[in-house]
Write an enzyme that holds these catalytic residues in place. Structure first.
Site, mmCIF file in Angstrom:
data_model
loop_
_atom_site.group_PDB
_atom_site.id
_atom_site.type_symbol
_atom_site.label_atom_id
_atom_site.label_comp_id
_atom_site.label_asym_id
_atom_site.label_seq_id
_atom_site.Cartn_x
_atom_site.Cartn_y
_atom_site.Cartn_z
ATOM 1 N N ASP A 269 40.955 41.965 60.496
ATOM 2 C CA ASP A 269 41.273 42.551 59.192
ATOM 3 C C ASP A 269 40.940 41.620 58.040
ATOM 4 O O ASP A 269 41.058 41.992 56.884
ATOM 5 C CB ASP A 269 42.743 42.980 59.129
ATOM 6 C CG ASP A 269 43.709 41.811 59.275
ATOM 7 O OD1 ASP A 269 43.273 40.651 59.185
ATOM 8 O OD2 ASP A 269 44.905 42.057 59.478
ATOM 9 N N ASP B 59 39.774 41.519 67.190
ATOM 10 C CA ASP B 59 41.191 41.858 67.200
ATOM 11 C C ASP B 59 41.314 43.253 67.822
ATOM 12 O O ASP B 59 40.318 43.973 67.934
ATOM 13 C CB ASP B 59 41.709 41.842 65.765
ATOM 14 C CG ASP B 59 43.222 41.930 65.698
ATOM 15 O OD1 ASP B 59 43.863 41.618 66.709
ATOM 16 O OD2 ASP B 59 43.742 42.301 64.638
ATOM 17 N N ASP C 120 43.858 37.106 59.867
ATOM 18 C CA ASP C 120 43.045 36.280 60.750
ATOM 19 C C ASP C 120 42.122 35.345 59.973
ATOM 20 O O ASP C 120 41.072 34.949 60.478
ATOM 21 C CB ASP C 120 42.225 37.173 61.679
ATOM 22 C CG ASP C 120 43.100 38.001 62.598
ATOM 23 O OD1 ASP C 120 44.004 37.420 63.224
ATOM 24 O OD2 ASP C 120 42.896 39.220 62.674
#
Length: 683
Positions: free
Chosen positions: A577, A385, A581
């Protein structure tokens, strides 16, 4: 500054209690109160070693002192040396016949009797072909054919090897525990402005803890003092002081460095972040790696086979050898049994994984099991991410652009009220920019639309705050091209009309470039996926040298991208995180969560947790996995090669019990020494 000696070692009393702090905790402190700080620090660190877990191999009681553990071997060794002296160098007519036999039996009992008892206990539990049975048969057989010194010596060396194995496993686990279990036994609370010392586990939520310089915080809480600096090394491995301000969260295990601070307890002792991390790492050894599971299964098949081969070595030559001598071939079979003991494999392999978990923990990386050490070593793709992983995740408002027909102050107040319903970093940035939330604004029918933004009714009119996909979803017309603006855009619509936008910028983490360079050096392919706008994602990716980057993604889009990579039969680690996700983390081979100190859900979701938010821990975690796997396979190769050679020599009569002892205990000790190397490696 005063630099505390990094080479300071643990010392223990007779009960195994730690009397000094760990090297990881001995960081650099300010001159003020440095001596008092360390003295207090040492007092707080007195924790008992835990017993070694059951790994299918009995290591004996670990609550004894080292001397007590070695005492049977010492007695046996002294009696054996006296007996060998009488046999070879001292002419003693009385040391013959039954006197000689009894002497060797007495020398054998201290080390042999516990092993024989373990053999019977294993048989009673259904584990017939254990190493205890192998050693019992081999040494009792040696007595049966008159090889008394060798019978005692084999069991003596085996017992010594077992003690070393016990100490190695216990120390490996104790190192992990003392590394993380930094909770003080007592805390000082304030009651009616009076200081009172109580057991940490009895403290209640709402209690006010008074924390002097050098003291460790015993429970998670909220800082009441205006400011305080803390050493967070026990939690993150980071020695740099972390300054907290009033209202910020402080965690158990943090060490107050400078002034007296007051902390309001917000979490029970057993629910503190440190307690959960400690439990996670201690439970990690229960999650066995495939290599470890294979060796255990192999040992259960391998041991009965070698027992059968030993019987055949004794019997079969009778039909083919003209000068067959039963005692000679029985001796060879006994040598074969001693060599075949799988101790080196059964002990050194788990120990290698303990070392890997401990080395990772020391560097602020938590593995939920040794199976993930194996998995991360084989990772070919790291998918990450952007926000909070490669960037700070700390957004700041850069510009507010609103249509002239809208009142800027009123719109911002409504946006601020709506964003207060979200925990996203963007919401925090807007709140910091606008200020206090206007309590007169009443929100109705508030709804979060995943991957788009927020919707609510204010004064009977619809308010939309999110990305431009949210505008498209609700057919809001806007007169600009979002792709022309690099910054993150927050679009605003009110009463069905486009009101304007807010630009927000994030900064790249200082070790992000180092992370990418190291990942490339490991031969890992890198992909960045983000829900942020494509121009922002491309901007960050270009600066870091990431070729594959995709923005404007919904959670299901990220899942599809990862599926696409996995369809090529390549292993994938996803870094995010761990909460938003979750679907991608579940799909990936290894889920890595950033910022374990910030979210309980992060620890629950991911397979690996990076405690201090540093992306450079990602290549470090992969490297630790690779080194652990390398050491484990070195031990497997060493054990099989040496045992294979000596097994052939033993069956052919070219190896004695002494070579057999080296092939068993010697190889086990060499494998143990190799396994503990990982705890001393620099990553």
């Amino acid at each position: 500054m005063i630099n505390i000696d990094k080479n300071h070692k643990h010392t223990y009393d007779a009960q195994g209690k730690q009397l000094c702090c760990t090297p990881q905790e001995e960081k650099i402190y300010t001159d003020a109160d440095a001596k008092m700080l360390l003295e207090k620090h040492h007092d707080d660190d007195r924790h008992n070693h835990e017993h070694a877990d059951d790994d299918g191999h009995n290591h004996g009681s670990t609550d004894k002192s080292t001397f007590q553990m070695f005492l049977p071997a010492i007695i046996s060794f002294v009696l054996l040396m006296i007996a060998i002296a009488f046999d070879n160098w001292v002419s003693q007519s009385w040391f013959t016949g039954w006197v000689r036999i009894v002497w060797y039996v007495v020398a054998y009992v201290p080390v042999g009797l516990p092993v024989i008892k373990e053999a019977f206990e294993s048989i009673r539990k259904g584990d017939v072909f254990s190493e205890f049975l192998l050693m019992s048969i081999a040494t009792i057989g040696a007595f049966a054919i008159g090889e008394y010194p060798e019978g005692v010596a084999v069991m003596l060396f085996y017992a010594v090897g077992e003690v070393f194995q016990t100490l190695a496993v216990t120390r490996a686990k104790a190192n992990i525990k003392t590394l993380l279990d930094q909770r003080p036994d007592e805390v000082t609370i304030l009651e009616n402005n009076q200081a009172k010392t109580i057991k940490a586990e009895t403290a209640s939520i709402g209690n006010i803890i008074q924390l002097k310089p050098g003291e460790k915080l015993g429970l998670d809480g909220e800082l009441l003092s205006e400011t305080a600096s803390f050493n967070t090394a026990a939690l993150t491995g980071e020695s740099k002081p972390d300054t907290k301000t009033k209202g910020e969260t402080v965690l158990a295990g943090m060490i107050n460095l400078t002034t007296v601070a007051q902390v309001k307890v917000t979490t029970a002792y057993t629910d503190s972040k440190l307690s959960k991390i400690l439990e996670l790492v201690q439970n990690a050894t229960a999650q066995k790696a495939p290599t470890e599971l294979f060796i255990r299964k192999f040992a259960k098949i391998y041991t009965p086979i070698v027992v059968l081969l030993a019987v055949l070595i004794t019997i079969i030559p009778y039909f083919f050898v003209s000068d067959y001598l039963f005692s000679q071939w029985l001796y060879r079979a006994l040598v074969f049994l001693v060599i075949s003991c799988p101790c080196a494999l059964v002990i050194s392999i788990p120990l290698g994984y303990f070392g890997g978990i401990g080395a990772a923990s020391k560097n602020g990386i938590l593995f939920k099991g040794s199976n993930f050490l194996d998995a991360i070593a084989d990772i070919k793709n790291v998918v990450m991410d952007k926000t909070g992983t490669m960037t700070e995740g700390v957004f700041k408002v850069q510009e507010v652009v609103l249509k002239p027909e809208f009142n800027k102050e009123e719109i911002l107040k409504m946006v601020n009220a709506l964003e207060s319903q979200s925990t996203h970093p963007v919401a925090t940035a807007i709140h910091q920019y606008v200020g206090e939330i206007d309590s007169s604004i009443k929100l109705e029918n508030t709804e979060e639309i995943a991957g788009h933004g927020l919707k609510a009714n204010v004064n009977g009119k619809e308010l939309l705050v999110g990305n431009f996909k949210l505008m498209d979803k609700f057919n809001i017309n806007y007169d600009l091209d979002p792709t022309t603006i690099v910054y993150t855009l927050i679009a605003i619509a009110y009463d069905g009309k486009f009101a304007g936008y807010i630009t927000i910028a994030d900064s790249i983490k200082e070790d992000a470039q180092l992370t990418i360079d190291k990942l490339k050096g490991l031969g890992v392919k890198i992909t960045m996926l983000s829900g942020d706008k494509s121009t922002v994602v491309k901007f960050v990716a270009d600066k870091l040298g990431i070729n594959n980057a995709f923005g404007d993604l919904l959670p299901e889009d990220k899942v599809n991208k990862v599926k696409e990579i996995k369809s090529k039969n390549e292993t994938v680690a996803f870094v995010g995180d761990g909460v938003n996700d979750a679907p991608v983390v579940a799909l990936s081979d290894v889920g890595i969560a950033m910022g374990g100190l910030g979210s309980d859900a992060t620890i629950e979701t991911a397979d690996v947790v990076i405690q201090d938010d540093k992306p450079s821990r990602i290549p470090m975690a992969i490297n630790i996995g690779k080194q652990t796997k390398k050491i484990v396979w070195q031990n497997i190769t060493l054990a099989f090669v040496v045992k294979g050679i000596v097994l052939v020599l033993g069956a052919g009569g070219l190896a004695t019990m002494w070579e057999a002892v080296f092939a068993d205990v010697g190889v086990a000790l060499l494998a143990i020494l190799n396994a503990v190397r990982i705890q001393r490696m620099k990553f």
